[in-house]
Design a protein around this motif. Structure first.
Motif, short mmCIF file in Angstrom:
data_model
loop_
_atom_site.label_atom_id
_atom_site.label_comp_id
_atom_site.label_asym_id
_atom_site.label_seq_id
_atom_site.Cartn_x
_atom_site.Cartn_y
_atom_site.Cartn_z
N ASN A 91 16.38 -75.76 31.55
CA ASN A 91 15.71 -76.13 32.77
C ASN A 91 16.27 -77.31 33.26
OD1 ASN A 91 13.78 -76.85 34.77
ND2 ASN A 91 12.05 -76.73 33.42
N ASP A 92 16.77 -77.28 34.41
CA ASP A 92 17.66 -78.22 35.19
C ASP A 92 16.77 -79.46 35.41
OD1 ASP A 92 20.13 -77.02 35.34
OD2 ASP A 92 19.68 -76.31 37.29
N ALA A 93 15.44 -79.15 35.70
CA ALA A 93 14.63 -80.16 35.95
C ALA A 93 14.47 -81.10 34.75
CB ALA A 93 13.05 -79.88 36.26
N MET A 94 14.83 -80.89 33.47
CA MET A 94 14.72 -81.68 32.32
C MET A 94 15.81 -81.88 31.76
SD MET A 94 11.41 -81.86 31.71
CE MET A 94 11.36 -82.13 30.00
N ALA A 95 16.82 -81.57 32.61
CA ALA A 95 18.25 -82.19 31.88
C ALA A 95 18.44 -83.58 32.40
CB ALA A 95 19.33 -81.12 32.62
N THR A 96 17.72 -84.22 33.08
CA THR A 96 17.70 -85.85 33.24
C THR A 96 16.35 -86.12 32.61
OG1 THR A 96 16.60 -85.54 35.59
CG2 THR A 96 19.38 -85.86 35.24
N ALA A 97 16.13 -87.30 32.49
CA ALA A 97 15.12 -87.72 31.35
C ALA A 97 13.99 -88.08 32.41
CB ALA A 97 15.36 -89.04 30.64
N ARG A 98 12.79 -87.65 31.98
CA ARG A 98 11.58 -87.93 32.91
C ARG A 98 10.64 -89.02 32.10
NH1 ARG A 98 8.20 -83.01 32.63
NH2 ARG A 98 6.59 -84.18 31.13
N ILE A 99 10.72 -90.13 33.04
CA ILE A 99 10.15 -91.21 32.29
C ILE A 99 8.89 -91.82 32.97
CG2 ILE A 99 10.29 -93.89 32.01
CD1 ILE A 99 13.49 -93.57 32.20
N GLU A 100 7.75 -91.54 32.33
CA GLU A 100 6.51 -91.87 32.98
C GLU A 100 5.71 -92.95 32.37
OE1 GLU A 100 5.40 -87.15 34.10
OE2 GLU A 100 4.37 -88.08 32.41
N ALA A 101 4.84 -93.73 33.18
CA ALA A 101 3.68 -94.71 32.90
C ALA A 101 2.55 -94.13 32.57
CB ALA A 101 4.02 -95.87 33.56
N ASP A 102 1.90 -94.47 31.36
CA ASP A 102 0.77 -94.05 31.17
C ASP A 102 -0.26 -94.96 31.96
OD1 ASP A 102 -1.20 -92.41 28.64
OD2 ASP A 102 -2.25 -94.01 29.75
N PRO A 103 -1.32 -94.00 32.72
CA PRO A 103 -2.33 -94.88 33.50
C PRO A 103 -3.23 -95.77 32.80
CG PRO A 103 -2.78 -92.58 33.49
CD PRO A 103 -1.54 -92.54 32.78
N SER A 104 -3.81 -95.40 31.69
CA SER A 104 -4.61 -96.13 31.08
C SER A 104 -4.30 -97.13 29.76
CB SER A 104 -5.67 -95.04 30.51
OG SER A 104 -5.28 -94.25 29.47
N VAL A 105 -3.09 -96.84 29.06
CA VAL A 105 -2.79 -97.56 28.19
C VAL A 105 -1.49 -98.17 28.23
CG1 VAL A 105 -4.25 -96.44 26.25
CG2 VAL A 105 -2.05 -95.43 26.63
N PRO A 106 -0.97 -99.24 27.58
CA PRO A 106 0.51 -99.84 27.95
C PRO A 106 1.40 -99.06 27.12
CG PRO A 106 -0.69 -100.95 26.61
CD PRO A 106 -1.73 -100.06 26.86
N VAL A 107 1.72 -97.68 27.56
CA VAL A 107 2.83 -96.88 27.02
C VAL A 107 3.67 -96.43 28.00
CG1 VAL A 107 2.77 -94.71 26.16
CG2 VAL A 107 1.28 -95.98 25.17
N PHE A 108 4.89 -96.32 27.95
CA PHE A 108 5.62 -95.17 28.64
C PHE A 108 6.47 -94.24 27.77
CE2 PHE A 108 9.97 -96.55 27.71
CZ PHE A 108 9.82 -97.57 27.27
N ARG A 109 6.45 -92.92 28.31
CA ARG A 109 7.09 -91.81 27.71
C ARG A 109 8.03 -91.23 28.50
NH1 ARG A 109 1.41 -91.27 28.09
NH2 ARG A 109 0.45 -91.51 26.20
N ILE A 110 8.96 -90.91 27.59
CA ILE A 110 10.24 -89.98 27.98
C ILE A 110 10.55 -88.58 27.35
CG2 ILE A 110 12.82 -90.30 27.96
CD1 ILE A 110 12.78 -93.43 27.70
#
Lengths: 169, 169
Positions: free
Chosen positions: B2-21
């Protein structure tokens, strides 16, 4: 010692999945450091009354790791983690109760010198969800915390905990 | 892939101090596990282009620890942590950038088999405050993440990453 701090104060943070424990001791920071890093001392105070702690792995240094078993009346609980940093005023470690093997908390312990031979221990436990944090707070852990620290008070009062020079940085 | 996932998606969680890649790779979970634990492979892909990574300490096993130095144009950055758990589908480790020596994140990496020789890498980084989390997100780290994973794509495409049997649990 301030009587209000002779039992541990446990608080949940309102905005992050953290709980904090604050407890004062009649001890120097070096003595508290030793009580948390010396394997023979640690097993003598950690956990609730009547529980026996056996170390399976113990390397209380930066990059080291630990595992212990707590047993009482045929019940056995396992705990393990690694030591991210161990220095005289601060220990950072991971913490897993093996009954929930994928749950991991990041714990930070700080030994704050209050002068006059007193030290404040501040412990912060960071979980990755409020659910996990609140499960800890509902687990009855305050009994083990209070009874464990009372045992540590007794070891300190009995002169069994000598602050090592290495911890007086 | 899936091309959309060929670059990393980085997201901040809205409720806890977490980010996810989240990032997909044309690889098996065992290959991705090996790329994250084998010291000779790891230094070949981690970090942005032009940065040289040198391991100072590397024991990618449960209870082990790590430290590496990243250098470019006379600039040197140090990073270190301990491995809480290393198993074929999951790595949990602590992470400190030595420019902020008391800052510690707890990172969890999960290798999720998508079938057809594809694996989704999910990384979660837990910080103890939103300020610390947001500082990471503002640090420009996405450049190092994307360039590092592109180097890993190239290693995988070149057949340089053989999933070891030990990782096929």
């Amino acid at each position: 010692m301030n009587d209000a701090m002779a039992t541990a104060r446990i608080e949940a943070d309102p905005s992050v999945p953290v709980f904090r424990i604050v407890r004062d001791f009649a001890a120097s920071p070096a003595q508290l450091f030793r009580a948390h890093t010396d394997p023979e001392l640690f097993v003598r105070w950690v956990g609730p009354d009547g529980m026996t702690t056996t170390l399976d792995r113990w390397d209380a240094s930066t990059g080291g790791s630990w595992r212990y078993l707590a047993t009482r009346d045929g019940m056995r609980l396992g705990f393990h983690g690694c030591f991210h940093e161990v220095r005289p005023d601060r220990i950072v470690q991971t913490f897993t109760w093996e009954g929930e093997p994928d749950g991991v908390a990041l714990q930070t312990l700080v030994f704050e010198d209050l002068g006059d031979g007193r030290t404040r221990l501040r412990t912060q436990s960071l979980c990755d969800s409020f659910e996990a944090r609140d499960a800890w707070l509902r687990s009855g852990m305050e009994v083990g915390v209070d009874q464990g620290y009372a045992k540590l008070d007794a070891l300190l009062a009995g002169g069994r905990v000598v602050g090592t020079e290495g911890a007086e940085a």
